[in-house]
Enzyme design. Structure first.
Site, PDB file in Angstrom:
ATOM      1  N   HIS A 320       0.856  -1.184   0.000  1.00  0.00           N
ATOM      2  CA  HIS A 320       0.000   0.000   0.000  1.00  0.00           C
ATOM      3  C   HIS A 320       0.887   1.226   0.000  1.00  0.00           C
ATOM      4  O   HIS A 320       1.930   1.238   0.642  1.00  0.00           O
ATOM      5  CB  HIS A 320      -0.916   0.012   1.231  1.00  0.00           C
ATOM      6  CG  HIS A 320      -2.066   0.925   1.084  1.00  0.00           C
ATOM      7  ND1 HIS A 320      -1.974   2.274   1.347  1.00  0.00           N
ATOM      8  CD2 HIS A 320      -3.327   0.705   0.653  1.00  0.00           C
ATOM      9  CE1 HIS A 320      -3.143   2.824   1.103  1.00  0.00           C
ATOM     10  NE2 HIS A 320      -3.980   1.916   0.675  1.00  0.00           N
ATOM     11  N   ASP A 377      -8.016  -5.333   0.123  1.00  0.00           N
ATOM     12  CA  ASP A 377      -8.525  -6.184  -0.950  1.00  0.00           C
ATOM     13  C   ASP A 377      -8.116  -7.641  -0.811  1.00  0.00           C
ATOM     14  O   ASP A 377      -8.602  -8.495  -1.544  1.00  0.00           O
ATOM     15  CB  ASP A 377      -8.049  -5.650  -2.306  1.00  0.00           C
ATOM     16  CG  ASP A 377      -8.747  -4.354  -2.662  1.00  0.00           C
ATOM     17  OD1 ASP A 377      -9.924  -4.235  -2.302  1.00  0.00           O
ATOM     18  OD2 ASP A 377      -8.127  -3.481  -3.270  1.00  0.00           O
TER      19      ASP A 377
HETATM   20  N1  ACO Z   1       4.197  -7.727  -4.715  1.00  0.00           N
HETATM   21  C1  ACO Z   1       5.538  -7.721  -4.853  1.00  0.00           C
HETATM   22  N2  ACO Z   1       6.319  -6.633  -4.738  1.00  0.00           N
HETATM   23  C2  ACO Z   1       5.685  -5.474  -4.467  1.00  0.00           C
HETATM   24  C3  ACO Z   1       4.287  -5.387  -4.305  1.00  0.00           C
HETATM   25  C4  ACO Z   1       3.531  -6.570  -4.435  1.00  0.00           C
HETATM   26  N3  ACO Z   1       2.195  -6.553  -4.283  1.00  0.00           N
HETATM   27  N4  ACO Z   1       3.925  -4.118  -4.046  1.00  0.00           N
HETATM   28  C5  ACO Z   1       5.073  -3.408  -4.037  1.00  0.00           C
HETATM   29  N5  ACO Z   1       6.141  -4.227  -4.299  1.00  0.00           N
HETATM   30  C6  ACO Z   1       7.573  -3.836  -4.301  1.00  0.00           C
HETATM   31  C7  ACO Z   1       7.928  -3.043  -5.533  1.00  0.00           C
HETATM   32  O1  ACO Z   1       8.408  -3.880  -6.558  1.00  0.00           O
HETATM   33  C8  ACO Z   1       8.979  -2.112  -5.008  1.00  0.00           C
HETATM   34  O2  ACO Z   1      10.193  -2.829  -4.862  1.00  0.00           O
HETATM   35  P1  ACO Z   1      11.607  -2.066  -5.076  1.00  0.00           P
HETATM   36  O3  ACO Z   1      11.658  -0.996  -4.028  1.00  0.00           O
HETATM   37  O4  ACO Z   1      12.615  -3.127  -4.907  1.00  0.00           O
HETATM   38  O5  ACO Z   1      11.582  -1.521  -6.478  1.00  0.00           O
HETATM   39  C9  ACO Z   1       8.504  -1.775  -3.599  1.00  0.00           C
HETATM   40  O6  ACO Z   1       7.741  -2.933  -3.193  1.00  0.00           O
HETATM   41  C10 ACO Z   1       7.654  -0.513  -3.502  1.00  0.00           C
HETATM   42  O7  ACO Z   1       6.585  -0.645  -4.450  1.00  0.00           O
HETATM   43  P2  ACO Z   1       5.952   0.551  -5.261  1.00  0.00           P
HETATM   44  O8  ACO Z   1       5.287  -0.005  -6.457  1.00  0.00           O
HETATM   45  O9  ACO Z   1       6.987   1.608  -5.456  1.00  0.00           O
HETATM   46  O10 ACO Z   1       4.887   1.075  -4.217  1.00  0.00           O
HETATM   47  P3  ACO Z   1       3.692   2.056  -4.536  1.00  0.00           P
HETATM   48  O11 ACO Z   1       3.404   2.763  -3.265  1.00  0.00           O
HETATM   49  O12 ACO Z   1       3.972   2.864  -5.742  1.00  0.00           O
HETATM   50  O13 ACO Z   1       2.487   1.062  -4.924  1.00  0.00           O
HETATM   51  C11 ACO Z   1       0.711  -0.479  -4.711  1.00  0.00           C
HETATM   52  C12 ACO Z   1       1.514   0.652  -4.031  1.00  0.00           C
HETATM   53  C13 ACO Z   1       0.226  -0.010  -6.077  1.00  0.00           C
HETATM   54  C14 ACO Z   1      -0.513  -0.760  -3.841  1.00  0.00           C
HETATM   55  C15 ACO Z   1       1.602  -1.729  -4.840  1.00  0.00           C
HETATM   56  O14 ACO Z   1       1.990  -2.175  -3.565  1.00  0.00           O
HETATM   57  C16 ACO Z   1       0.925  -2.852  -5.627  1.00  0.00           C
HETATM   58  O15 ACO Z   1       1.035  -2.909  -6.843  1.00  0.00           O
HETATM   59  N6  ACO Z   1       0.184  -3.791  -4.914  1.00  0.00           N
HETATM   60  C17 ACO Z   1      -0.564  -4.813  -5.585  1.00  0.00           C
HETATM   61  C18 ACO Z   1      -1.899  -4.261  -6.073  1.00  0.00           C
HETATM   62  C19 ACO Z   1      -2.869  -4.003  -4.948  1.00  0.00           C
HETATM   63  O16 ACO Z   1      -3.072  -4.817  -4.075  1.00  0.00           O
HETATM   64  N7  ACO Z   1      -3.510  -2.812  -5.012  1.00  0.00           N
HETATM   65  C20 ACO Z   1      -4.530  -2.429  -4.041  1.00  0.00           C
HETATM   66  C21 ACO Z   1      -4.058  -1.294  -3.180  1.00  0.00           C
HETATM   67  S1  ACO Z   1      -5.221  -0.953  -1.922  1.00  0.00           S
HETATM   68  C22 ACO Z   1      -6.448  -0.101  -2.699  1.00  0.00           C
HETATM   69  O17 ACO Z   1      -6.302   0.575  -3.677  1.00  0.00           O
HETATM   70  C23 ACO Z   1      -7.720  -0.256  -2.136  1.00  0.00           C
END
Ligand code: ACO
Length: 442
Positions: A320, A377
């Site tokens: 998140h 979720d």
């Molecule tokens: N699985 C594996 N790795 C992940 C995940 C994941 N679900 N989420 C983040 N990471 C990793 C990224 O690869 C990144 O790694 P790095 O630092 O080595 O490059 C690090 O964790 C940070 O991730 P970002 O994408 O920069 O985080 P951001 O804050 O931009 O994204 C998000 C947040 C979109 C929720 C992300 O965690 C994600 O894609 N999760 C899966 C989708 C999801 O569940 N979305 C629902 C969110 S809740 C809502 O909207 C109600």
């Protein structure tokens, strides 16, 4: 309050006296940036005059450090796992309040008393039907249409029937229409998908039961809404009701800042919610769990895949932007999921896969280091599934829950004298000036 914020607040006399401005040095020149402190001690540097004074802008792709407005609706402390609607902790609201009470709270700023709630609910009940002609819109959609596409189209179409812009004295009515007709449109989208006749709303039912009635009843036989389903839906809608400046809410505010009407602004928010990185994650979680199950249930393999950036695979329902400890909504749902499934009488093998996946990921260095935890979720889809809601309707349910939050933010934006049309800037990185070459010479 997060430790970082606490430190900031404790270090400076900012909370009691007006905080002294921050100083920025650029090209040897110093600029003063006024500091704004929120009621929970959140600190913001006001850069509104920065470009006029220095020629520079801030650059923050994804807006992770950008406050776009001041808001009194929802407080989140992502480090501490705190979520409060108008000051009330989500843990106290969940399970005690009705969704309609929370709609009122978010939109009007305080909990309704008995008379206020009755008047509000009466209004929501009175406006549940959609114009008969609007039903014909559904004839134009293919039966395979995604219900999120139908929901967003139908919501913006409401502005063809109610062309008032929703401001001024019409505002309460416009908001009530949207909240009342949302479930009717959502249920009709599902009926369109499965080829059953649309079911009219019933004014004697609660908000949640009425939606379940329109989803699951058919004219050929009686249908009684099971109280457990009403309770589960009420909880899920409340947990999704607002989440401050997330992608879809910021979209609603951005569209609304051009003075687009409420229906148009919310329709845009529905589209923003649809993506799998936002509200579409609840559908993506179930699809992922189904994929793991079909692949023999080896969840560790998928944890490894998520750690391998080259795979392009992420654990859906994990991570998140704001929560870096735990998502309090996910915690509530995890505590509830077993109870609800047992009461409904469903034994879902996907729940076991989800729990095992969570267990492995929570103890894995990759996820610990990046502070990745299950979000709201992760478990919501399992409850929706047990309730008999099809996967492609999960995000629609999220949209129904988020509706009061979107409306509250749209209203707050309108009432805020600081509101200007939203228009971010950019750092241009394209070609510098070059002469145009006619096509015959290229
Ligand atoms: N699985 C594996 N790795 C992940 C995940 C994941 N679900 N989420 C983040 N990471 C990793 C990224 O690869 C990144 O790694 P790095 O630092 O080595 O490059 C690090 O964790 C940070 O991730 P970002 O994408 O920069 O985080 P951001 O804050 O931009 O994204 C998000 C947040 C979109 C929720 C992300 O965690 C994600 O894609 N999760 C899966 C989708 C999801 O569940 N979305 C629902 C969110 S809740 C809502 O909207 C109600």
């Amino acid at each position: 309050m997060s430790q970082q914020t606490k430190d900031l607040v404790e270090e400076s006399p900012a909370v009691a006296a007006p905080p002294s401005p921050a100083r920025l040095t650029l090209d040897g020149k110093e600029y003063e940036l006024p500091v704004t402190v929120g009621s929970e001690g959140e600190v913001g540097l006001d850069i509104a005059k920065l470009r006029a004074q220095s020629g520079a802008i801030t650059l923050d792709p994804g807006y992770g450090n950008t406050g776009a407005c001041e808001s009194a609706i929802t407080f989140i402390d992502g480090e501490a796992g705190i979520l409060r609607y108008r000051g009330y902790p989500i843990e106290e609201i969940a399970g005690q309040a009705s969704f309609t009470e929370i709609c009122y709270l978010l939109i009007y700023g305080q909990l309704p008393n008995v008379q206020e709630l009755k008047a509000f609910e009466d209004r929501l009940t009175y406006h549940t039907m959609i114009h008969e002609d609007m039903k014909k819109f559904f004839d134009g959609f293919p039966s395979s249409a995604h219900p999120m596409a139908m929901l967003s189209s139908m919501v913006v179409s409401l502005s063809t029937y109610y062309p008032e812009d929703g401001r001024g004295r019409d505002l309460d009515l416009t908001m009530a229409r949207l909240l009342a007709k949302g479930p009717t449109i959502a249920a009709a989208s599902y009926k369109k998908n499965i080829g059953q006749p649309f079911v009219y709303p019933r004014n004697d039912l609660s908000y949640c039961s009425n939606f379940l009635h329109m989803m699951f009843s058919v004219p050929a036989e009686p249908y009684n809404v099971r109280p457990v389903l009403d309770r589960a839906l009420n909880l899920l809608l409340i947990l999704h009701a607002d989440h401050e400046q997330n992608c879809s809410t910021s979209t609603v505010r951005m569209v609304g800042s051009s003075q687009a009407n409420l229906f148009a602004s919310i329709s845009a928010g529905i589209c923003a919610l649809w993506g799998p990185l936002h509200g579409g994650a609840n559908q993506a979680v179930i699809e992922m769990l189904g994929r793991i199950q079909a692949d023999g249930g080896d969840y560790k393999k998928y944890v490894d895949m998520a750690k391998d950036k080259a795979s392009g695979f992420r654990l859906m329902g994990f991570g998140h932007r704001v929560y870096k400890n735990f998502d309090p909504r996910a915690k509530i749902l995890k505590q509830t999921v077993d109870e609800v499934l047992a009461e409904i009488g469903v034994n879902d093998p996907l729940l076991e896969i989800a729990k095992s996946l969570e267990e492995v990921a929570l103890h894995d260095e990759f996820f610990i280091e990046r502070k990745l935890y299950p979000n709201v979720d992760f478990y919501s889809g399992i409850i929706y599934r047990a309730m008999g809601i099809p996967t492609n309707m999960f995000t629609v349910l999220f949209a129904l829950g988020r509706m009061p939050g979107w409306i509250a933010h749209w209203k707050e934006m309108l009432d805020d004298p600081q509101t200007r049309i939203n228009r971010p800037r950019q750092i241009y990185t394209g070609a510098t000036q070059r002469p145009f070459v006619p096509v015959s010479e290229r």
